[in-house]
Design a protein around this motif. Sequence first.
Motif, PDB file in Angstrom:
ATOM      1  N   ARG A  37       0.912  -1.201   0.111  1.00 24.47           N
ATOM      2  CA  ARG A  37      -0.068   0.098   0.041  1.00 24.47           C
ATOM      3  C   ARG A  37       0.978   1.439  -0.028  1.00 24.47           C
ATOM      4  N   GLN A  38       0.525   2.053  -0.895  1.00 24.66           N
ATOM      5  CA  GLN A  38       1.160   3.351  -1.031  1.00 24.66           C
ATOM      6  C   GLN A  38       0.401   4.588  -0.878  1.00 24.66           C
ATOM      7  N   PHE A  39       0.524   5.305   0.225  1.00 28.00           N
ATOM      8  CA  PHE A  39      -0.193   6.797   0.587  1.00 28.00           C
ATOM      9  C   PHE A  39       0.301   7.915  -0.321  1.00 28.00           C
ATOM     10  N   PRO A  40      -0.456   8.837  -0.525  1.00 32.27           N
ATOM     11  CA  PRO A  40       0.289   9.851  -1.297  1.00 32.27           C
ATOM     12  C   PRO A  40       1.588  10.352  -0.696  1.00 32.27           C
ATOM     13  N   LYS A  41       2.589  10.463  -1.574  1.00 35.24           N
ATOM     14  CA  LYS A  41       3.894  10.955  -1.274  1.00 35.24           C
ATOM     15  C   LYS A  41       4.570  10.294  -0.038  1.00 35.24           C
ATOM     16  N   GLN A  42       4.235   8.873  -0.302  1.00 36.55           N
ATOM     17  CA  GLN A  42       4.996   8.036   0.912  1.00 36.55           C
ATOM     18  C   GLN A  42       5.184   6.948   0.292  1.00 36.55           C
ATOM     19  N   SER A  43       6.151   6.163   0.898  1.00 35.96           N
ATOM     20  CA  SER A  43       6.825   4.939   0.368  1.00 35.96           C
ATOM     21  C   SER A  43       5.661   3.866   0.438  1.00 35.96           C
ATOM     22  N   LEU A  44       6.362   2.676  -0.210  1.00 35.66           N
ATOM     23  CA  LEU A  44       5.599   1.423  -0.201  1.00 35.66           C
ATOM     24  C   LEU A  44       5.793   0.616   1.070  1.00 35.66           C
ATOM     25  N   MET A  45       4.557   0.096   1.530  1.00 38.04           N
ATOM     26  CA  MET A  45       4.386  -0.434   2.776  1.00 38.04           C
ATOM     27  C   MET A  45       3.955  -1.892   2.383  1.00 38.04           C
ATOM     28  N   SER A  83     -15.779  -3.270   3.838  1.00 37.35           N
ATOM     29  CA  SER A  83     -16.323  -2.194   4.409  1.00 37.35           C
ATOM     30  C   SER A  83     -15.311  -0.936   4.384  1.00 37.35           C
ATOM     31  N   ALA A  84     -15.041  -0.755   3.180  1.00 40.70           N
ATOM     32  CA  ALA A  84     -14.030   0.353   2.966  1.00 40.70           C
ATOM     33  C   ALA A  84     -14.457   1.827   3.785  1.00 40.70           C
ATOM     34  N   HIS A  85     -13.330   2.352   4.014  1.00 42.09           N
ATOM     35  CA  HIS A  85     -13.477   3.929   4.558  1.00 42.09           C
ATOM     36  C   HIS A  85     -12.720   4.786   3.928  1.00 42.09           C
ATOM     37  N   PRO A  86     -12.793   6.056   3.823  1.00 41.62           N
ATOM     38  CA  PRO A  86     -11.966   7.068   3.299  1.00 41.62           C
ATOM     39  C   PRO A  86     -10.549   6.847   3.581  1.00 41.62           C
ATOM     40  N   GLU A  87     -10.314   6.361   4.817  1.00 41.15           N
ATOM     41  CA  GLU A  87      -8.750   6.294   5.199  1.00 41.15           C
ATOM     42  C   GLU A  87      -8.163   5.239   4.288  1.00 41.15           C
ATOM     43  N   ASP A  88      -8.879   4.196   3.762  1.00 43.32           N
ATOM     44  CA  ASP A  88      -8.261   2.966   3.197  1.00 43.32           C
ATOM     45  C   ASP A  88      -8.003   3.560   1.589  1.00 43.32           C
ATOM     46  N   SER A  89      -8.327   4.924   1.192  1.00 47.86           N
ATOM     47  CA  SER A  89      -8.059   5.374  -0.147  1.00 47.86           C
ATOM     48  C   SER A  89      -6.523   5.383  -0.113  1.00 47.86           C
ATOM     49  N   SER A  90      -5.884   4.709  -1.236  1.00 50.46           N
ATOM     50  CA  SER A  90      -4.672   4.611  -1.414  1.00 50.46           C
ATOM     51  C   SER A  90      -4.227   3.800  -2.621  1.00 50.46           C
ATOM     52  N   PHE A  91      -3.214   3.860  -3.011  1.00 55.58           N
ATOM     53  CA  PHE A  91      -2.556   3.028  -4.152  1.00 55.58           C
ATOM     54  C   PHE A  91      -2.091   1.680  -3.907  1.00 55.58           C
ATOM     55  N   TYR A  92      -2.636   0.760  -4.373  1.00 53.71           N
ATOM     56  CA  TYR A  92      -2.129  -0.523  -4.125  1.00 53.71           C
ATOM     57  C   TYR A  92      -1.536  -1.423  -5.130  1.00 53.71           C
ATOM     58  N   PHE A 107       6.342  -6.264 -10.472  1.00 54.79           N
ATOM     59  CA  PHE A 107       5.283  -5.446  -9.796  1.00 54.79           C
ATOM     60  C   PHE A 107       4.334  -5.185 -11.023  1.00 54.79           C
ATOM     61  N   GLY A 108       2.959  -5.169 -10.523  1.00 57.75           N
ATOM     62  CA  GLY A 108       1.782  -4.861 -11.433  1.00 57.75           C
ATOM     63  C   GLY A 108       1.904  -3.272 -11.219  1.00 57.75           C
ATOM     64  N   PRO A 109       0.849  -2.793 -12.349  1.00 62.70           N
ATOM     65  CA  PRO A 109       0.973  -1.331 -12.557  1.00 62.70           C
ATOM     66  C   PRO A 109       0.277  -0.495 -11.182  1.00 62.70           C
ATOM     67  N   GLY A 110      -0.364  -1.200 -10.569  1.00 64.27           N
ATOM     68  CA  GLY A 110      -1.013  -0.622  -9.338  1.00 64.27           C
ATOM     69  C   GLY A 110      -2.544  -0.141  -9.450  1.00 64.27           C
ATOM     70  N   THR A 111      -3.234  -0.115  -8.260  1.00 63.55           N
ATOM     71  CA  THR A 111      -4.839   0.181  -8.439  1.00 63.55           C
ATOM     72  C   THR A 111      -4.946   1.414  -7.464  1.00 63.55           C
ATOM     73  N   ARG A 112      -5.536   2.399  -8.033  1.00 57.54           N
ATOM     74  CA  ARG A 112      -5.702   3.337  -7.176  1.00 57.54           C
ATOM     75  C   ARG A 112      -7.168   3.244  -6.687  1.00 57.54           C
ATOM     76  N   LEU A 113      -7.260   3.434  -5.394  1.00 61.06           N
ATOM     77  CA  LEU A 113      -8.706   3.250  -4.747  1.00 61.06           C
ATOM     78  C   LEU A 113      -9.113   4.425  -4.139  1.00 61.06           C
ATOM     79  N   THR A 114     -10.082   4.926  -4.312  1.00 64.50           N
ATOM     80  CA  THR A 114     -10.989   6.102  -3.770  1.00 64.50           C
ATOM     81  C   THR A 114     -12.064   5.750  -3.109  1.00 64.50           C
ATOM     82  N   VAL A 115     -12.245   6.129  -1.650  1.00 62.45           N
ATOM     83  CA  VAL A 115     -13.282   5.841  -0.920  1.00 62.45           C
ATOM     84  C   VAL A 115     -13.882   7.006  -0.763  1.00 62.45           C
TER      85      VAL A 115
ATOM     86  N   GLY B  43       2.794   6.031 -11.732  1.00 63.98           N
ATOM     87  CA  GLY B  43       2.614   5.280 -10.454  1.00 63.98           C
ATOM     88  C   GLY B  43       3.207   3.814 -10.589  1.00 63.98           C
ATOM     89  N   GLU B  44       3.536   3.281 -11.837  1.00 63.58           N
ATOM     90  CA  GLU B  44       3.960   1.931 -12.095  1.00 63.58           C
ATOM     91  C   GLU B  44       5.552   1.842 -11.379  1.00 63.58           C
TER      92      GLU B  44
END
Lengths: 116, 116
Positions: A37-45, A83-92, A107-115, B43-44
């Motif tokens: 999971r990668q939050f905006p302007k952060q690293s991959l966790m 049961s997604a919440h806004p705080e789950d919004s992230s790049f997976y 790596f895959g190209p990623g999925t951007r989730l917006t809740v 993002g990739e």
Amino acid sequence: GAVVSQHPSWVICKSGTSVKIECRSLDFQATTMFWYRQFPKQSLMLMATSNEGSKATYEQGVEKDKFLINHASLTLSTLTVTSAHPEDSSFYICSARDERGGYEQYFGPGTRLTVT
Amino acid sequence: AQKVTQAQTEISVVEKEDVTLDCVYETRDTTYYLFWYKQPPSGELVFLIRRNSFDEQNEISGRYSWNFQKSTSSFNFTITASQVVDSAVYFCALSEPMEYGNKLVFGAGTILRVKS
């Protein structure tokens, strides 16, 4: 080179609903896949290690009941955000380990989730 | 525990300048792998290099070069004659040995901005 796909590339969902993200290794088999999971302007966790045919291994602090991982075949792992919440919004981002050679992760190209 | 430190949060250079991105790591393992990835705005993650702990030879690939020094636990990345297309976030990562699951630990990333 090995190719990993993710679907969808982006998704918007309403708070309280569940979202499933797929990760596929297209030209190789992967008994092990990883979910990050990668939050905006952060690293991959790293969230969890997905193992084909067995339960996923979750990193400390990641709720296994909220982030359901299923690795039912050698080419597909799915991550369901329940049961997604806004705080789950992230790049997976997922990765798949190619065990034919040096256990390289692709790596895959990623999925951007917006809740909302 | 493993740790990767990228002390430079953001670097701005003018096109054609050389730029070095620093990476310092911590691990107790004698066998490990070090990586550099590029993440453009799409993002990739783009794989740049993998280096194992037993290979301290420096590597050059076109305008890219890497300096691995075990004595200082550093794995620095230099871009020569930078170009605008090099603008991206660059991550250094450390991989556990296979027997520990081969998980990747990422640094915080360095934002590189190349101006024309």
